[in-house]
Design a protein around this motif. Structure first.
Motif, PDB file in Angstrom:
ATOM      1  N   ALA A  95       0.890  -1.186   0.053  1.00  0.00           N
ATOM      2  CA  ALA A  95       0.109  -0.039  -0.066  1.00  0.00           C
ATOM      3  C   ALA A  95       0.892   1.221   0.023  1.00  0.00           C
ATOM      4  O   ALA A  95       0.400   2.574  -0.397  1.00  0.00           O
ATOM      5  N   LEU A  96       2.241   1.260   0.558  1.00  0.00           N
ATOM      6  CA  LEU A  96       2.886   2.449   0.752  1.00  0.00           C
ATOM      7  C   LEU A  96       3.608   2.800  -0.281  1.00  0.00           C
ATOM      8  O   LEU A  96       4.386   3.830  -0.724  1.00  0.00           O
ATOM      9  N   THR A  97       3.576   1.955  -1.580  1.00  0.00           N
ATOM     10  CA  THR A  97       4.079   2.474  -2.887  1.00  0.00           C
ATOM     11  C   THR A  97       3.087   3.455  -3.613  1.00  0.00           C
ATOM     12  O   THR A  97       3.495   4.231  -4.581  1.00  0.00           O
ATOM     13  N   GLY A 174       8.258  -5.726 -13.698  1.00  0.00           N
ATOM     14  CA  GLY A 174       7.899  -4.549 -13.539  1.00  0.00           C
ATOM     15  C   GLY A 174       8.807  -3.787 -12.556  1.00  0.00           C
ATOM     16  O   GLY A 174       9.797  -4.228 -12.206  1.00  0.00           O
ATOM     17  N   THR A 175       8.303  -2.796 -11.966  1.00  0.00           N
ATOM     18  CA  THR A 175       8.971  -1.996 -10.811  1.00  0.00           C
ATOM     19  C   THR A 175       8.299  -2.191  -9.475  1.00  0.00           C
ATOM     20  O   THR A 175       7.230  -2.845  -9.498  1.00  0.00           O
ATOM     21  N   ALA A 176       8.784  -2.018  -8.152  1.00  0.00           N
ATOM     22  CA  ALA A 176       8.314  -2.040  -7.222  1.00  0.00           C
ATOM     23  C   ALA A 176       7.082  -1.140  -7.001  1.00  0.00           C
ATOM     24  O   ALA A 176       6.203  -0.991  -6.128  1.00  0.00           O
ATOM     25  N   VAL A 197      15.308   0.908   0.099  1.00  0.00           N
ATOM     26  CA  VAL A 197      16.144   1.493  -1.151  1.00  0.00           C
ATOM     27  C   VAL A 197      15.736   3.099  -0.977  1.00  0.00           C
ATOM     28  O   VAL A 197      16.511   3.788  -1.911  1.00  0.00           O
ATOM     29  N   GLY A 198      14.409   3.377  -0.991  1.00  0.00           N
ATOM     30  CA  GLY A 198      14.032   4.667  -0.890  1.00  0.00           C
ATOM     31  C   GLY A 198      13.403   5.176  -2.338  1.00  0.00           C
ATOM     32  O   GLY A 198      13.444   6.526  -2.650  1.00  0.00           O
ATOM     33  N   ASP A 199      13.265   4.105  -3.165  1.00  0.00           N
ATOM     34  CA  ASP A 199      12.972   4.540  -4.619  1.00  0.00           C
ATOM     35  C   ASP A 199      12.053   3.425  -5.305  1.00  0.00           C
ATOM     36  O   ASP A 199      12.725   2.285  -5.796  1.00  0.00           O
ATOM     37  N   SER A 200      10.728   3.339  -5.172  1.00  0.00           N
ATOM     38  CA  SER A 200       9.935   2.220  -5.792  1.00  0.00           C
ATOM     39  C   SER A 200      10.174   2.035  -7.423  1.00  0.00           C
ATOM     40  O   SER A 200      10.180   0.941  -7.579  1.00  0.00           O
TER      41      SER A 200
END
Ligand code: NDP
Ligand code: OAA
Length: 267
Positions: A95-97, A174-176, A197-200
Motif C-alpha cells: 500500500a505504501l508504494t 515491472g517495478t516495485a 532503497v527509498g525509490d519504488s
C-alpha cells in the motif's frame, strides 16, 4: 528504575499471520505488549484469545495497531489510526508504494507508522548502504507456486501457461511501484525492498510462477558506488494460505518486540 505501561495492541486480520501473532501475544511471549482486541471481517466467536472489536472500538483502547489483513486496510484506515494517536505496524507494505497515501500517512499523526521486514531480509543493510549514495541497480526475483499468483486481471492465455507449466514461468516484470498493485497479497516484499532503497521505481521486480517451488524464494540483488549486495531467502509457505510464508508472523513479532522494547531484551 521506572517501568512503562505495556503496549496495548489491536490486531487487524485473523489469518495466516494474525493467528500466530495473536496467539503469541496472548501467551505473553512479547514482553511489554498485550493483545487487547482483534478486528476481522468475519465473526470469530470464541476462537480468538481477545475480544473481537470494530476498528473504531479498537482505537479507544489500543496504542498500537498491527495490520495483518491486506493493503486495503492501510488505504482505508491508515490515516484515521495515526490521527487518533495510535501507532501502526504495517505488514501490507504494498500500500505504501502509492505516493499520495504514503505522504498522507507521513503527514498524519501523532501516531507513528512502522513496517515489518516480513518475508524479506537484508533491508537494514540496504538502508545503510543507501545512506552512502543511491543504489543504482536493484532487482528482486520472487518465485512462488503458480496458484498463489493467479489474479483476476490475468487473461486465459497467461492463466493457461501458469496452470500447465512444468518449469518456472515469469508472470510479470515491472517495478516495485507496479508489481504490488497487481499481486496485492503476494508481492509486498517488493514494496519493502523499495522502502529500504527509498525509490519504488528503481527496484525492478520479476515475479515467477514455479510448480516445483516447495519453498517461496525472494532474491534481492543490489549494487551502487560503495558495494554490491545479494540476499536470498527460501521459506516454507503457510499450509492454509501458501501465498504467505510461514516466517512472516515471526517477523511481525520481532518488529513488535522492538517496538515494545523492554529491558532484559537484546534486540
Ligand atoms: N510484508 C510481507 O512480507 C508480507 C505481507 N503480507 C500481507 O499481509 C496480509 C495478510 O496476510 P495473511 O495473514 O496471510 O492473509 P489471510 O488472508 O490469511 O488473512 C487476512 C485476514 O484479514 C481479514 N481482512 C481482510 N481485509 C479486512 C478488513 N478490511 N477488515 C478486517 N479484516 C480484514 C481477512 O478476512 P477476509 O478473508 O474475509 O477478507 C482474513 O481473515 C496480506 O494480504 C499481505 O498484504 C503477507 C505476506 C508477507
Ligand atoms: O510471504 C511471502 O513470502 C511474501 C508475500 O506474500 C508478500 O510479499 O506479500
Amino acid at each position: 528504575m521506572s517501568s512503562t505501561a505495556p503496549r496495548s495492541v489491536g490486531l487487524i486480520g485473523w489469518g495466516a499471520i494474525g493467528r500466530v501473532v495473536g496467539g503469541a501475544l496472548a501467551a505473553g511471549e512479547i514482553p511489554g505488549a498485550e493483545l487487547v482486541c482483534v478486528v476481522d471481517n468475519r465473526p470469530l466467536g470464541d476462537s480468538v484469545p481477545a475480544p473481537q472489536r470494530t476498528l473504531e472500538q479498537a482505537l479507544e483502547s489500543c496504542d498500537l495497531i498491527v495490520e495483518a489483513a491486506g493493503q486495503g486496510v492501510v488505504r482505508e484506515w491508515g490515516t484515521t489510526i495515526l490521527a487518533s494517536g495510535t501507532d501502526l505496524l504495517v505488514a501490507s507494505t504494498g500500500a505504501l508504494t502509492d505516493e499520495r497515501l504514503a505522504k498522507e500517512l507521513l503527514n498524519a499523526g501523532p501516531g507513528r507508522v512502522y513496517f515489518t521486514g516480513g518475508a524479506v531480509g537484508g533491508l537494514d543493510l540496504l538502508q545503510a548502504a543507501r545512506a552512502m549514495g543511491p543504489l543504482d541497480d536493484v532487482h528482486l526475483t520472487t518465485t512462488k507456486l503458480p496458484s498463489t499468483l493467479e489474479q483476476p486481471w490475468m487473461d486465459e492465455e497467461l492463466l493457461g501457461r501458469m496452470r500447465s507449466a512444468t518449469g518456472p514461468v515469469e508472470v510479470m516484470a515491472g517495478t516495485a511501484r507496479d508489481v504490488p498493485v497487481k499481486f496485492p497479497k503476494s508481492t509486498n516484499v517488493a514494496a519493502s525492498v523499495a522502502l529500504a532503497v527509498g525509490d519504488s521505481d528503481a527496484v525492478r521486480v520479476s515475479v515467477v510462477a514455479d510448480p516445483a517451488a516447495r519453498h517461496t524464494s525472494h532474491v534481492v540483488e543490489a549494487s551502487g558506488a560503495h558495494g554490491s549486495y545479494r540476499f536470498e531467502v527460501r521459506h516454507l509457505p503457510d499450509t492454509a494460505n501458501p501465498a504467505t510464508s510461514q516466517v512472516v508472523p515471526y517477523a511481525v513479532l520481532r518488529s513488535l518486540a522492538a517496538l515494545a522494547g523492554r529491558t532484559g531484551q537484546i534486540l
